[in-house]
Every structure is written in C-alpha cells, then in structure tokens.
Motif scaffolding. Sequence first.
Motif, PDB file in Angstrom:
ATOM      1  N   ARG A   8      20.212  12.231   7.695  1.00 57.19           N
ATOM      2  CA  ARG A   8      21.284  13.138   8.116  1.00 57.19           C
ATOM      3  C   ARG A   8      21.230  13.446   9.614  1.00 57.19           C
ATOM      4  N   PRO A   9      20.034  13.769  10.195  1.00 58.29           N
ATOM      5  CA  PRO A   9      20.022  14.005  11.650  1.00 58.29           C
ATOM      6  C   PRO A   9      20.518  12.798  12.443  1.00 58.29           C
ATOM      7  N   LYS A  10      20.160  11.591  11.970  1.00 62.33           N
ATOM      8  CA  LYS A  10      20.626  10.393  12.674  1.00 62.33           C
ATOM      9  C   LYS A  10      22.137  10.232  12.529  1.00 62.33           C
ATOM     10  N   LEU A  11      22.666  10.563  11.328  1.00 61.56           N
ATOM     11  CA  LEU A  11      24.116  10.473  11.121  1.00 61.56           C
ATOM     12  C   LEU A  11      24.843  11.475  12.005  1.00 61.56           C
ATOM     13  N   GLU A  12      24.280  12.656  12.143  1.00 58.57           N
ATOM     14  CA  GLU A  12      24.894  13.670  13.022  1.00 58.57           C
ATOM     15  C   GLU A  12      24.868  13.181  14.473  1.00 58.57           C
ATOM     16  N   THR A  13      23.773  12.494  14.846  1.00 58.11           N
ATOM     17  CA  THR A  13      23.704  11.918  16.198  1.00 58.11           C
ATOM     18  C   THR A  13      24.783  10.864  16.387  1.00 58.11           C
ATOM     19  N   LEU A  14      25.022  10.058  15.352  1.00 57.67           N
ATOM     20  CA  LEU A  14      26.090   9.063  15.440  1.00 57.67           C
ATOM     21  C   LEU A  14      27.454   9.728  15.589  1.00 57.67           C
ATOM     22  N   CYS A  15      27.660  10.861  14.918  1.00 58.16           N
ATOM     23  CA  CYS A  15      28.915  11.613  15.083  1.00 58.16           C
ATOM     24  C   CYS A  15      29.068  12.063  16.528  1.00 58.16           C
ATOM     25  N   GLU A  16      27.998  12.585  17.094  1.00 57.42           N
ATOM     26  CA  GLU A  16      28.041  13.048  18.483  1.00 57.42           C
ATOM     27  C   GLU A  16      28.317  11.886  19.434  1.00 57.42           C
ATOM     28  N   GLN A  17      27.660  10.747  19.184  1.00 58.92           N
ATOM     29  CA  GLN A  17      27.893   9.583  20.042  1.00 58.92           C
ATOM     30  C   GLN A  17      29.331   9.101  19.935  1.00 58.92           C
ATOM     31  N   MET A  18      29.898   9.099  18.731  1.00 60.20           N
ATOM     32  CA  MET A  18      31.283   8.670  18.567  1.00 60.20           C
ATOM     33  C   MET A  18      32.229   9.646  19.241  1.00 60.20           C
ATOM     34  N   GLU A  19      31.956  10.945  19.155  1.00 58.24           N
ATOM     35  CA  GLU A  19      32.798  11.955  19.814  1.00 58.24           C
ATOM     36  C   GLU A  19      32.713  11.814  21.329  1.00 58.24           C
ATOM     37  N   TYR A  20      31.513  11.513  21.836  1.00 59.64           N
ATOM     38  CA  TYR A  20      31.367  11.285  23.281  1.00 59.64           C
ATOM     39  C   TYR A  20      32.111  10.021  23.705  1.00 59.64           C
ATOM     40  N   LEU A  21      31.999   8.977  22.871  1.00 58.89           N
ATOM     41  CA  LEU A  21      32.687   7.717  23.179  1.00 58.89           C
ATOM     42  C   LEU A  21      34.197   7.902  23.210  1.00 58.89           C
ATOM     43  N   ALA A  22      34.721   8.802  22.363  1.00 54.93           N
ATOM     44  CA  ALA A  22      36.168   9.014  22.312  1.00 54.93           C
ATOM     45  C   ALA A  22      36.703   9.564  23.621  1.00 54.93           C
ATOM     46  N   ASP A  23      35.880  10.278  24.391  1.00 52.40           N
ATOM     47  CA  ASP A  23      36.326  10.899  25.649  1.00 52.40           C
ATOM     48  C   ASP A  23      36.043  10.039  26.868  1.00 52.40           C
ATOM     49  N   GLN A  24      35.467   8.858  26.683  1.00 52.51           N
ATOM     50  CA  GLN A  24      35.092   8.018  27.823  1.00 52.51           C
ATOM     51  C   GLN A  24      36.166   6.972  28.113  1.00 52.51           C
ATOM     52  N   PRO A  25      36.614   6.865  29.409  1.00 49.80           N
ATOM     53  CA  PRO A  25      37.529   5.769  29.769  1.00 49.80           C
ATOM     54  C   PRO A  25      36.757   4.448  29.806  1.00 49.80           C
ATOM     55  N   MET A  26      37.288   3.455  29.135  1.00 47.74           N
ATOM     56  CA  MET A  26      36.538   2.206  28.987  1.00 47.74           C
ATOM     57  C   MET A  26      37.509   1.087  28.623  1.00 47.74           C
ATOM     58  N   GLU A  27      37.119  -0.141  28.940  1.00 44.05           N
ATOM     59  CA  GLU A  27      37.936  -1.281  28.536  1.00 44.05           C
ATOM     60  C   GLU A  27      38.041  -1.326  27.016  1.00 44.05           C
ATOM     61  N   PRO A  28      39.233  -1.673  26.494  1.00 42.56           N
ATOM     62  CA  PRO A  28      39.435  -1.636  25.042  1.00 42.56           C
ATOM     63  C   PRO A  28      38.454  -2.514  24.279  1.00 42.56           C
ATOM     64  N   GLU A  29      38.228  -3.750  24.773  1.00 41.36           N
ATOM     65  CA  GLU A  29      37.314  -4.638  24.059  1.00 41.36           C
ATOM     66  C   GLU A  29      35.915  -4.039  23.996  1.00 41.36           C
ATOM     67  N   THR A  30      35.457  -3.508  25.127  1.00 45.83           N
ATOM     68  CA  THR A  30      34.118  -2.910  25.175  1.00 45.83           C
ATOM     69  C   THR A  30      34.038  -1.679  24.290  1.00 45.83           C
ATOM     70  N   LYS A  31      35.104  -0.872  24.348  1.00 42.94           N
ATOM     71  CA  LYS A  31      35.110   0.349  23.540  1.00 42.94           C
ATOM     72  C   LYS A  31      35.121   0.010  22.055  1.00 42.94           C
TER      73      LYS A  31
END
Length: 823
Positions: free
Chosen positions: A403-426
Amino acid sequence: MAGFLKDFFKPKRPSTSNEAATQAAAKEPPKERVEPDPDAVRNATTTGELEELAIHGVTAGQRREAIDRIDDIESLGRIARALKGRDKGAFQAARQKLRHFQETEEKARQRQAEIERVIADTEAHSRTQDTKLYQARMDALASRWEAVRTDASEDQAGRFHAVMTTSRQRAESLVREEAEVTRLQHQRDEQQATIDTLEATLTQLRAGYPEEGASLSSLDAMTKTQITRWEQATTDLEPDEKLAATYHERISEIQHYQNALAEWQKHEEALNLALANDDEAALQELVTWINWPTNFPGPPPLVQAERRVATPRAMPESKSKQTDQDGDNKASQAREEELRTTLDQLEATLEQHQLKPSRQHFRHAQKLQDQLPGRQARQHQARITRLGRQLQELRDWLGFAARPKLETLCEQMEYLADQPMEPETKAEHIRELQHNWHDLGGTPDQELWQRFKEATDRAYEPCHEYFAEKNRLKSANLAKREHIVEQLQEFVDNLDWSSCDYKAVDRIQRTARREWSDAKPVDFRANRPLQKQFDRLIKTLNAGLDQERERNEALKQDIVARAEAFIDHEPLREATEGAKALQKEWEAIGITHHSEDRKLWKAFRAACDRIFARLSEEREAEQQSRNAAAEEADRLIRQLEALSPESVDDGEIRGIQEAFSALELPRDRVNALRDRFHKALDHLDSRRQEVIRSQRYEQWLDALNAHEKDEAVPPGSFGALAESPETMTQETEVADQGRALCIRVEIATGAATPPEDQAQRMALQVNRLNEGIKGDQSAESQWDEIEGLLATWCELDPNGGIEARHYERLREALKHWFYQSTH
C-alpha cells in the motif's frame, strides 16, 4: 465648386485700416538681421540642443548640419513634422535619415526574429521523433545559425549551442544505432549465407558420388569454416528458432556424411577384400561400422556390399509405429519432468515472496498439467492446489505491504500530470507507472485505485491530441498505401512481359516496397486487406521476374563454365583476355536471385582469380628475375667502385660494362641503377686521370730538376716529342728562348706571368690564337701542349744563360696546373 474655390482663394483688397497699418509699418525702420553662429552646431552637446537647431536654425545649412548629428529616431520624427512645408531640403534630409534608421531597425528586428526561429527550430529538431535525414537537417540548422551568428546575444548563442550539443549527441547515438542495425543485419545475412552454403553442399552431395571420390579434407575444411562462420554470426544475435533448427539439421547431416566418408576411406581396402572373398559376416560388420547415410549416394563398392548383405534402408511399418509411440511417451515424460521443475521453481519464488515470477510459474505449471494424460495430471493436482493457495496468500499479504508503494505511485502519477513533457515520453512514463502498479498486484481499495486512475486520466489528457494527430498520420499513410496499390495494380495490368525492361520492373517493385515500408505507422486492421493485395501484386511481379532471373542465371552458369575452361588454357594471354571479356558479359546480364547470383559470382570469381593468379605468378617470376638482375647490377657497381685506379686494367672495366649492359633491369629501377653505374664509371675514370696527372706532374718535376743540374733527363719523362727551340720560340739566344718557353708554359697552365713579361705574353697569346689553340682546350690537349713545351725546354743548354728563377717559374706554373686540375 471650382468657381467657389477660385473666388475663395482670390486675393482680397486691403481695408482702410489694413492700409494704414501697412503704411505705418513701412514707415518703421527695418529690424536688424541676426547673424548665425557658425559654431552653434559644433558646440551643441545634447540631442535636445541639436533638435532645437535643426528646427529653428538660422540657416538651412545649420539645420542640415544639426540633422546629420542626430541619431535618435523620435527626435528625427519630430524634426520632420516641424520642418514639413518650411524647409524642403532639411525635411527630406530628416525623412531620409529617419527612413534609414527605421530600415536598419527593421532589419535588426528581422535578424533577431530569424535568430529566435533558428533556435526554436533547433530545439524542435532536438526533440523530434522523425529521425530521417537527422544529420542533414542539423547541418542545415548550423548553416542558418552561421548566417545570423554575429547578431546573436550571448544568451541566444548559449541556448543554441546547448541545444545543438544535445542534437549532436543524439545524432551520434542515431549513427551508433544505425551501425548496430547494420551490424546485426550483416550477422543475419551471414547466418542465412551459412545455411545457403550448407544446403548447396548437401545438394551437391546428394547429386551423386564423384567418380574420383569425395574429398574428405575439403569437406572437413568447409564444415569447420561454416561452423566458425555460424558461431561468429550468432555471437551477439540470437538466430531465429527455425533458422537455428535448420542449421543444426544441415550441419548434422554433413557431419554424418563426413564421418561415414572417413570410415569408408579407412575400411575401403577391407571391404573390397570382403567382397572379393564373399565374406558376408565381414561385409555386414563393415557396412554397419561405416553407417553410410541413406539419402546420399555412396561409393559403388559400398552400395554393392549393402545389396549383398541386404542392409535395410527403412524401418518396417510396425517398428515405425512403435517408434512413434515411444516418442509420445518420451514427450509426456519430458513434460512431466518440466512440470516438476516448474513447481520447484514456484516453491522457491513463493519462499522468496516474489509475486510476479510466482504468477508466471503457476500459469506455466497449469499449462503443462493440461498437456499431460489424465493419470499423470492427477498425480500433481494436490501440489498445484496447495501452491495456488500459497500464491493467493502472498498476493493478499503483498497487497497490504504494498500500500505505501501504491500511494507513492499515486503521488508520482499526480506529479507527472502537472509536468510539461513530450507526449511520447509522457505516455511512456504513464505506462511505466501502470506496469509498476500491476507488478505490485493492485489493491482491493477502490478509493486508492480511483485516485490512481484519475491521476492517470489527467496525465494522459495532453497526449490525446498528439495521438489523435498520430491517428491522422496513420490515415494519411493508409491513403498513401491505397495510392501505391492503385498504381501498382495499373502497372501490373498493363505490363507486357515479352518486351519489358526487367531491371526497370525490378526497380519499380523495390521502390513500391520501400515506399510501402516508409508509409507507416498505419492502422493494422485497416491495412490488412491492402497488405494482402499489395503482397499479391508483388508476388505477381516477382513471378515474372523470377523467370527472367532463372534465364539470366543459366547465362551466368555458362559464363562460369567457360571461365573454368580458361583456368589451364594456353597461351596465358588468351586466357586473361578471355576472362576480361567474360567479365564484361557478366556485367551485361540482367537481374538474378541474390543468393544464386552470389554463389555463381563466387565460382566465377574463383575461376578468374586462378587465371589471374597464373598471370601474377608469371609476372612475379619476371619480377624476381629483374630483382636478381638488379642485385647483380648492384654487385657490379660495387665491384666497379672497389677497383683501384692505380692497378685497374681496361679489359676488366670493359668486362664489367658488358656484363652490366646484358642485364634486364626492372623498369622502376633501371634509370637509378644506370645512373649509379655511370657515376661509378666516371668516378673511376676521374681517379685514374688523377693518378696519371700526379704521375706526369712528378715526372715533369724530376725532368726539370735533372735538367737544372745538367744531368740526363730520365727517359719516358715526356709523351710528346721535343721541337726546335728556335722554331717554337722564334728566338736565337738561349736566354730569350728560355724566357719565351716560360711564358708559353704559364699561358698553357693558366699561371701568372711576371709584369715585365706581360707584353710578350700578350704577343704570344695572339700567335697562339692564330695557330688555332683556344683557351677552352681539352685536358689531354693541354697536357700534350705542356709536355711538348717541357720537352723543348729540356733541349736548351742549362748553362747558356738560363737562370734559376726560370726553373722556379716553370715549377710554379706546373704547381698551379696540378692543384687547379685536382681541385
């Protein structure tokens, strides 16, 4: 309207009050004229002062001068507006200068815009996914930057070089990738070429047993070569399973044949003896021992022996069925053994709490159980059920622990959602996080799952437009492929195979395949019917091309046969000329199958190599002969250089010259060797002349010394005969004759004459010219003249008035001659 305007601008008569004012003004004295300050513009220090002078300057020249010193655009605009209608020249000057500054500013703005465009294009290029002509486009961007580099700021230059560095690194990476692809393709080609060679060898072996017998050494060399070739071609590239199976099957067949051939050659004599003695027991043992492969023609004695002992070539049907059954039992045993191994691996991964490999092992074990017969499958059911429960417990436990690792993945995905990035890379990062989520086994907590899903949807939202554009690209590529199919269909429908250009048809089908490959990505399902139609059209073209290829291969086979006939042909010149003509014929032949052409080319090239190897050997023999001649020439030169000038014989020199002239020297060294030889010959001649000169000099001095002492002159001192002193000098007195002979010797040797005899020397020189004796006479004639003069001198009476200084003058003249000639 025109009349109204005319009346409106008609001059009006002054009124009475105006007339009075005019008369009063006329009576007023004129105002004093203000003289302009010539240094006003030069003394102005600010733009405001110059602007004031430009507008209100006393003279037009002063205004123009002030305008020339102003560089501010706004100030020039105000001056132009103020002078409009007042001073046309100054107004035009201000407008012209203002226009010049505006154009310069516009050019500078355009240059800055171009600099920014270059930087933006370079940044886009560094991120682009289209890597075709990547280096060429990067070079074009570098050229564009070079054109605007001088106008760029340090910040702009830093941005460009940073992005260009990234592009160069990417270009180098692309080059390395392309080189790696090329290397791997080369290995694939080598793998296929190995298979082709083995299959060609097998075809040749199956064609018939050669009358002169098969060559075990050649077959062994070929086998080792192809094994090494295959190992090198599979070092970094795992071969296709089917290709690897084909290789092992072919190499096994050849090795079986090779082993049987070795045994045959070892037992040939024994088998012939057994045949002669009709010893069936020995024949049976030898045939079994040799174990000749059934699908290859064997040596006639061995075939005869097999027939005599009735060696079976095929297993009976019942034995074949039994073999099939045994094979099924072995397969079941192998699957059961693999199942046990898989269950052992499953237990190990469960003990180590490894969920993903445990899942894989469990699924594989279920698949293996399904493939086993019922009784064997039921024997393992209890163990599989037990391990399945352990797997479920591990999944539940890891779900809690993860569960802690899954919560970390949620945080990483939420951070990724706010980052400008090339579509393929994202999208790649999104997929990576999703894989990590699935690797952890997910979670039954719907709230946590919904959080991860919402973050994923929000992160993927900017990628929608990109992938929509990619879908549009797929549609465009699909349209291109439809157009290619239409063109190809029309071409096939109108193609006349009886009169077509086969090379052009081959280029067209290759071009179509290349353009078809370039038109990607495409939608797989929509492309499927097009792909079938395209493959059918290409197959139709290749069918016609294959017929032409087979005809051309027959022509090339004929060329190979003719080339092999030239290998031992005499004379060699005809063979080499024939090989060259065959090479031209080869080049004129059209298309062929690549693999077959490669084999034919190898055979043709091998024949040509053997022909030209004969030519090389002949030339090498000639070259060796010339090299030996060169060594002999070098030896003769060194022999010539070692000869002693005092004791050398003319016959010995002539012998060396004749031996050197008879040598056939190499063309690249003949001039150098001849130069060395002639230099050595000239040097020897020069040394011999020096010896002779030295001998004559000593003889002449001895003769003078003897004459001075009134002694007999040694015989052989002079090679020339003496003349009458009166005739030679036209003098009657001995003293005058001696003085005249001294002068003539000084003239002949080039020595100096005392001042008191200069007049007589001039007279004697004139007489000498009249006699035909010039100053540039040869050494031999000079020596003869001196010897004649000295021989005549020795005819004089030493006591008849000749003084010691005359002898000294002669010795000095001879000394001058000797050292001048020597040096």
